[in-house]
Design an enzyme around this catalytic site. Sequence first.
Site, PDB file in Angstrom:
ATOM      1  CB  SER A  24       2.207  -3.016   3.878  1.00 47.65           C
ATOM      2  OG  SER A  24       1.365  -3.223   2.344  1.00 47.65           O
ATOM      3  CG  ASP A 141      -6.216  -4.264   2.681  1.00 47.66           C
ATOM      4  OD1 ASP A 141      -5.658  -3.866   1.082  1.00 47.66           O
ATOM      5  OD2 ASP A 141      -5.185  -4.752   3.405  1.00 47.66           O
ATOM      6  CG  HIS A 196      -3.121  -1.441   2.784  1.00 49.42           C
ATOM      7  ND1 HIS A 196      -2.959  -3.022   2.824  1.00 49.42           N
ATOM      8  CD2 HIS A 196      -1.941  -0.880   2.624  1.00 49.42           C
ATOM      9  CE1 HIS A 196      -1.806  -3.055   3.055  1.00 49.42           C
ATOM     10  NE2 HIS A 196      -0.964  -1.924   2.331  1.00 49.42           N
TER      11      HIS A 196
END
Length: 214
Positions: A24, A141, A196
């Site tokens: 991330s 995501d 995600h």
Amino acid sequence: ETACAQLESIPELQNTQFDFIGFSQGGIFARAAIERCGLDVHTLITFGSPHAGISDLPRCDDSDWFCKRKNAILKRQVWKKNVQNSIIAAQFFRDPLDYDNYLENSIFLADVNNERFEKNMTYVENFKTLEKLVLVMFSQDETIVPKESAWFYDQDKSSGETIEFKDTGFFKQDLIGLKHLYDQDKIEFLTIDDRHMTIGDDFLTKITEKYLGV
């Protein structure tokens, strides 16, 4: 400067190449460390990292009015200095429909993406030393908006429509050396069909076997 000094002080990383993985926002930090510190990295792997920034905050559930209200307030204040200095997500906020404000006020992403008029060629030369760049996107995501930012896809500054990798300014102007790496077949685009940071053991095993310690 502090991060560079800490990385340079790690004995195991001295006088040797190593592989770097960022998850991330950690993927942007890893890339920034390569550009700014001149680390001798062989392979950089990033998972769901908003390299081209986020143009919206993580989406709220339809019924979550508090989340929606909080996001609306933050977006109105995102370019204020105290917000840029205290909220990490604000530092990689990049709305193509508000691009001038981004260039003027972003304290992190606009710099490491080399988007301002004065370019830092050290960033380019450092990033070009990579032997492999692996960009992983999560197809479901909703935390990174747009999710294609993980592949350095951009958005049109008039319409907001998605611009694919080879049509972006990142590629065409080679702002950080991406075109150089692509032309040498050193970039790979991978997808995980999930939300995600939902990464299965099988995918991690394949990544490890194919890219790490090569």
